[in-house]
Design a protein around this motif. Structure first.
Motif, mmCIF file in Angstrom:
data_model
loop_
_atom_site.group_PDB
_atom_site.id
_atom_site.type_symbol
_atom_site.label_atom_id
_atom_site.label_comp_id
_atom_site.label_asym_id
_atom_site.label_seq_id
_atom_site.Cartn_x
_atom_site.Cartn_y
_atom_site.Cartn_z
ATOM 1 N N PHE B 68 0.827 -1.205 0.000
ATOM 2 C CA PHE B 68 0.000 0.000 0.000
ATOM 3 C C PHE B 68 0.866 1.262 0.000
ATOM 4 O O PHE B 68 1.960 1.271 0.563
ATOM 5 C CB PHE B 68 -0.904 0.034 1.240
ATOM 6 C CG PHE B 68 -1.941 -1.061 1.235
ATOM 7 C CD1 PHE B 68 -3.152 -0.870 0.597
ATOM 8 C CD2 PHE B 68 -1.681 -2.274 1.848
ATOM 9 C CE1 PHE B 68 -4.102 -1.873 0.574
ATOM 10 C CE2 PHE B 68 -2.627 -3.287 1.825
ATOM 11 C CZ PHE B 68 -3.839 -3.087 1.187
ATOM 12 N N ARG B 69 0.306 2.308 -0.620
ATOM 13 C CA ARG B 69 0.918 3.631 -0.555
ATOM 14 C C ARG B 69 -0.089 4.508 0.187
ATOM 15 O O ARG B 69 -1.197 4.744 -0.307
ATOM 16 C CB ARG B 69 1.184 4.152 -1.972
ATOM 17 C CG ARG B 69 2.191 5.267 -2.042
ATOM 18 C CD ARG B 69 2.590 5.592 -3.481
ATOM 19 N NE ARG B 69 1.460 6.058 -4.260
ATOM 20 C CZ ARG B 69 0.972 5.432 -5.332
ATOM 21 N NH1 ARG B 69 1.510 4.309 -5.759
ATOM 22 N NH2 ARG B 69 -0.065 5.941 -5.982
ATOM 23 N N THR B 70 0.260 4.935 1.391
ATOM 24 C CA THR B 70 -0.716 5.676 2.191
ATOM 25 C C THR B 70 -0.562 7.180 1.967
ATOM 26 O O THR B 70 0.547 7.685 1.816
ATOM 27 C CB THR B 70 -0.556 5.359 3.692
ATOM 28 O OG1 THR B 70 0.791 5.642 4.076
ATOM 29 C CG2 THR B 70 -0.855 3.908 3.984
ATOM 30 N N GLU B 97 -8.274 5.173 -4.341
ATOM 31 C CA GLU B 97 -9.177 4.032 -4.563
ATOM 32 C C GLU B 97 -9.960 3.661 -3.308
ATOM 33 O O GLU B 97 -11.131 3.325 -3.373
ATOM 34 C CB GLU B 97 -8.387 2.817 -5.036
ATOM 35 C CG GLU B 97 -7.877 2.963 -6.465
ATOM 36 C CD GLU B 97 -7.133 1.733 -6.914
ATOM 37 O OE1 GLU B 97 -7.535 0.613 -6.561
ATOM 38 O OE2 GLU B 97 -6.101 1.911 -7.611
ATOM 39 N N ASN B 98 -9.264 3.665 -2.170
ATOM 40 C CA ASN B 98 -9.914 3.228 -0.926
ATOM 41 C C ASN B 98 -9.603 4.211 0.191
ATOM 42 O O ASN B 98 -8.474 4.723 0.276
ATOM 43 C CB ASN B 98 -9.409 1.847 -0.515
ATOM 44 C CG ASN B 98 -9.775 0.776 -1.525
ATOM 45 O OD1 ASN B 98 -10.929 0.378 -1.639
ATOM 46 N ND2 ASN B 98 -8.778 0.333 -2.296
ATOM 47 N N ILE B 99 -10.565 4.448 1.047
ATOM 48 C CA ILE B 99 -10.276 5.231 2.245
ATOM 49 C C ILE B 99 -10.811 4.492 3.471
ATOM 50 O O ILE B 99 -11.730 3.674 3.375
ATOM 51 C CB ILE B 99 -10.837 6.684 2.187
ATOM 52 C CG1 ILE B 99 -12.354 6.689 2.332
ATOM 53 C CG2 ILE B 99 -10.408 7.393 0.927
ATOM 54 C CD1 ILE B 99 -12.892 8.101 2.573
ATOM 55 N N VAL B 100 -10.163 4.798 4.586
ATOM 56 C CA VAL B 100 -10.597 4.230 5.859
ATOM 57 C C VAL B 100 -10.978 5.396 6.766
ATOM 58 O O VAL B 100 -10.207 6.353 6.909
ATOM 59 C CB VAL B 100 -9.473 3.404 6.507
ATOM 60 C CG1 VAL B 100 -9.877 2.942 7.905
ATOM 61 C CG2 VAL B 100 -9.111 2.211 5.625
ATOM 62 N N ILE B 101 -12.188 5.352 7.304
ATOM 63 C CA ILE B 101 -12.624 6.376 8.246
ATOM 64 C C ILE B 101 -12.994 5.711 9.567
ATOM 65 O O ILE B 101 -13.256 4.505 9.606
ATOM 66 C CB ILE B 101 -13.843 7.170 7.703
ATOM 67 C CG1 ILE B 101 -15.006 6.203 7.419
ATOM 68 C CG2 ILE B 101 -13.467 7.949 6.460
ATOM 69 C CD1 ILE B 101 -16.309 6.908 7.066
ATOM 70 N N ALA B 128 -15.888 -3.000 4.363
ATOM 71 C CA ALA B 128 -15.867 -3.611 5.700
ATOM 72 C C ALA B 128 -16.174 -2.536 6.722
ATOM 73 O O ALA B 128 -15.887 -1.355 6.501
ATOM 74 C CB ALA B 128 -14.497 -4.231 5.989
ATOM 75 N N GLY B 129 -16.778 -2.944 7.826
ATOM 76 C CA GLY B 129 -17.039 -2.008 8.905
ATOM 77 C C GLY B 129 -17.175 -2.766 10.207
ATOM 78 O O GLY B 129 -17.860 -3.787 10.267
ATOM 79 N N LYS B 153 -8.988 -7.799 3.213
ATOM 80 C CA LYS B 153 -10.055 -7.425 2.280
ATOM 81 C C LYS B 153 -9.490 -7.002 0.920
ATOM 82 O O LYS B 153 -10.071 -7.272 -0.112
ATOM 83 C CB LYS B 153 -10.882 -6.263 2.854
ATOM 84 C CG LYS B 153 -11.773 -6.664 4.007
ATOM 85 C CD LYS B 153 -12.938 -7.526 3.550
ATOM 86 C CE LYS B 153 -13.771 -7.968 4.751
ATOM 87 N NZ LYS B 153 -14.724 -9.032 4.384
ATOM 88 N N LEU B 154 -8.351 -6.299 0.935
ATOM 89 C CA LEU B 154 -7.858 -5.718 -0.309
ATOM 90 C C LEU B 154 -6.812 -6.565 -1.021
ATOM 91 O O LEU B 154 -6.564 -6.389 -2.209
ATOM 92 C CB LEU B 154 -7.301 -4.308 -0.046
ATOM 93 C CG LEU B 154 -8.334 -3.290 0.470
ATOM 94 C CD1 LEU B 154 -7.689 -1.930 0.682
ATOM 95 C CD2 LEU B 154 -9.514 -3.175 -0.498
ATOM 96 N N THR B 155 -6.153 -7.495 -0.305
ATOM 97 C CA THR B 155 -5.137 -8.323 -0.983
ATOM 98 C C THR B 155 -5.551 -9.791 -1.058
ATOM 99 O O THR B 155 -4.958 -10.558 -1.807
ATOM 100 C CB THR B 155 -3.781 -8.270 -0.252
ATOM 101 O OG1 THR B 155 -3.930 -8.934 1.018
ATOM 102 C CG2 THR B 155 -3.303 -6.856 -0.022
ATOM 103 N N GLY B 156 -6.519 -10.181 -0.231
ATOM 104 C CA GLY B 156 -6.896 -11.594 -0.195
ATOM 105 C C GLY B 156 -5.986 -12.430 0.682
ATOM 106 O O GLY B 156 -6.177 -13.631 0.821
#
Lengths: 177, 432
Positions: B68-70, B97-101, B128-129, B153-156
């Protein structure tokens, strides 16, 4: 103290599980908790005390004679080898004869390795080195119990460098009176 | 007394955490790393009471995996904490592409409610939550669990951020002698705890499969001996203390047996100690060196190092003994094998051009891939999900830990502290 007994019991139960009580001698239980030095452990079991220079046994001065082969206390080894180099045959014979003449004296042969390769392999290599020195000495007749062989692998280098010169000094067996 | 000493020690270590600052440097990442934004978690209480910056720990986990590149928080167009606050167009514009809150809420009973959502910006949906209640001292672990969920979730691939490592440190003390410690820490280097200190060498830490105990070699009685220590209580037992070497402990996958190297009968040989009965089974019988046993994941066989062919190579033998089969033929020196968790490949120290490097070998194809490029790399150990390999490497003035992805694409250094840090051993997954 009661705490300590409980801990020891806990360990015993943990390791002997399900009521089996077939605990062999080499599987003893030691004090729990964190130890900060070797001398704290009281049940050292098979630790032998070695002859030191603290008493005035006759003949000890021979050991201090720089002209005697007995003054050589370190044997060096080729890389990944436990073969005794020809230069040390006379040294080992002299030490063996000294033990024959002084049957109450015990020595320790400590094997060491350089840092290359894995630590566990090097521990075994140091062991092979100290054993091969011991076997060579036993030919000359000292009692087997006079010579304890042990290994520290690469854990106790005499030189810290990462080059051939340092490594050659770390591949060794130390003869400790 | 023993217990109170242990507690004291733990406090001592915790208080020195600031000195043992985590210093993970990604020296090489993946080009196709996924962009992700971990938005600062919302905290309603006074700023000085904020228990932990969850997003910092999560972002560090994800970026050091190399997958990941954050996004730096200063670059974020907004800091939403609820789904309906997200301005999707703004994030899309930035190619995110994806965010985490998430939010951290203080409950009256001293428990924090941590809630987070992983949201895909392009589809505008929640992937996911979760809401996870945690006490203050569990918050860092909670952050690692969140990282694990995001990673999976994102890499399997199952995440291994909520795991621990064991390692040995050596420091020169003033009088010229060395101080050796056995320590464990979180996989990101935080929360180091000293399990044992000694003026004599310590070696070969090995995690029990359930993660509650460590077996190791200590020279405290002037010879190698194998101990098993309970991590929580500090209680320990000596399980091998014969003449000659007692070393290389390796737990069977079911935790009932300990493979080890003993030279009590002359040459270093592999034995298996059945812990409940104390029965000792001899596995090898050879005049050469046989050492460094390690179990296959199914427990049916052992790998070990032997120089019976003239130089050290990796061999395989069934865990009931019998004839050993040589596995490595490429290279003059291969030692310290470990199975990958799926049993398909092994890691080892492989000598190439006079340099000791970490390599992996596919067992079926017998192909060796060299993963590292320094001179004296040693002690490779797989993460429990098989994606990373941690190892020790030399640097000017000592040794430090480093990690490489199993495919060799991601490299990182873990500067845990001063002095030598060596023999890292990655612990198992926590119980689920």
């Amino acid at each position: 103290m009661i705490n300590r007994i409980i801990y020891i019991l806990t360990i015993t139960v943990m390791l002997s599980a399900c009521g089996t009580s077939n605990v062999k001698e080499d599987a003893d239980v030691v004090e729990g908790g964190v130890s900060s030095s070797a001398s704290q452990s009281s049940d050292t079991g098979n630790t032998t005390s070695f002859g030191t220079n603290s008493d005035s046994r006759s003949g000890l001065s021979l050991l201090d004679d720089p002209a005697s082969p007995l003054s050589v206390r370190i044997l060096y080894f080729d890389y990944d080898s436990s073969d005794i180099l020809p230069a040390y045959r006379e040294v080992l014979e002299a030490h063996a004869n000294y033990l024959v003449q002084n049957p109450t004296i015990t020595i320790s042969l400590e094997g060491h390795a350089d840092e290359r390769g894995s630590r566990e392999y090097n521990l075994a290599l140091g062991e092979k080195r100290s054993q091969s020195a011991k076997q060579r000495m036993l030919v000359f007749g000292p009692g087997s119990s006079q010579i304890r062989s042990t290994s520290y692998g690469e854990e106790r280098p005499v030189v810290d460098g990462h080059d051939d010169e340092s490594w050659s000094q770390n591949r060794r067996v130390e003869i400790l009176y | 007394m023993i217990k109170s000493f242990y507690v004291f020690l733990s406090l001592l270590v915790v208080s020195t955490n600031a000195a043992a600052v985590l210093d993970i440097t990604i020296t090489q990442g993946m080009e196709e790393a996924l962009p992700i934004a971990i938005v600062p978690f919302d905290w309603q209480g006074p700023p000085e009471n904020r228990p932990l910056d969850m997003q910092v720990t999560i972002a560090n986990d994800l970026s050091r995996s190399g997958h990941f590149r954050t996004m730096p928080s200063d670059d974020m167009p907004q800091t939403p904490s609820q789904f309906n606050q997200i301005n999707f167009a703004d994030w899309r514009l930035l190619g995110m592409e994806n965010i985490v809150i998430g939010t951290v809420r203080n409950q009256p009973n001293g428990v924090f409610d941590v809630e987070f959502r992983l949201i895909n910006i392009y589809s505008g949906t929640q992937i996911a939550g979760f809401r996870i209640p945690a006490k203050r001292d569990q918050l860092r672990r909670t952050a690692h669990r969140i990282s694990d969920i995001i990673f999976e979730k994102l890499t399997g691939i199952r995440g291994a951020f909520d795991t621990r490592i064991a390692y040995i440190t050596v420091k020169k003390v003033i009088n010229g002698s060395n101080q050796h410690t056995l320590q464990i820490a979180d996989a990101d280097g935080f929360n180091p705890k000293i399990l044992l200190e000694s003026s004599e060498p310590l070696m070969s830490p090995a995690w029990s499969p359930d993660g509650t105990k460590i077996a190791y070699v200590s020279f405290e009685n002037k010879n190698s001996a194998i101990y098993i220590q309970d991590i929580l209580t500090g209680n320990r037992a000596r399980v091998a203390n014969n003449s000659g070497i007692n070393s290389a402990p390796a737990w069977s996958p079911d935790g009932t047996r300990l493979a080890m190297t003993l030279s009590k009968e002359g040459d270093p040989e592999i034995f298996i100690l059945h812990l409940p009965s104390r029965n000792l089974l001899r596995i090898t019988n050879n005049r050469a060196i046989d050492t460094e046993p390690t179990w296959s994941p199914d427990g049916s066989s052992l790998l070990f190092t032997s120089d019976r062919g003239g130089a050290p190579q990796i061999y395989q033998v069934t865990s009931t003994g019998g004839n050993a089969r040589r596995l490595t033929f490429e290279g003059s020196y291969n030692t310290r094998a470990r199975f990958s968790p799926d049993g398909q490949s092994i890691s080892m120290v492989h000598r190439s051009g006079g340099q000791d490097r970490v390599a992996v070998m596919d067992i079926m194809r017998k192909e060796i891939t060299i993963l590292t490029n320094s001179r004296l790399d040693e002690s490779p150990s797989f993460s429990p999900n098989g994606s990373m390999i941690i190892y020790a490497t030399t640097r000017p003035g000592g040794s430090e830990l480093a990690a490489v992805s199993a495919d060799g694409r991601v490299h990182q250094r873990l500067g845990l502290q001063d002095g030598d840090v060596r023999e890292p051993e990655w612990g198992p997954f926590p119980p689920q």
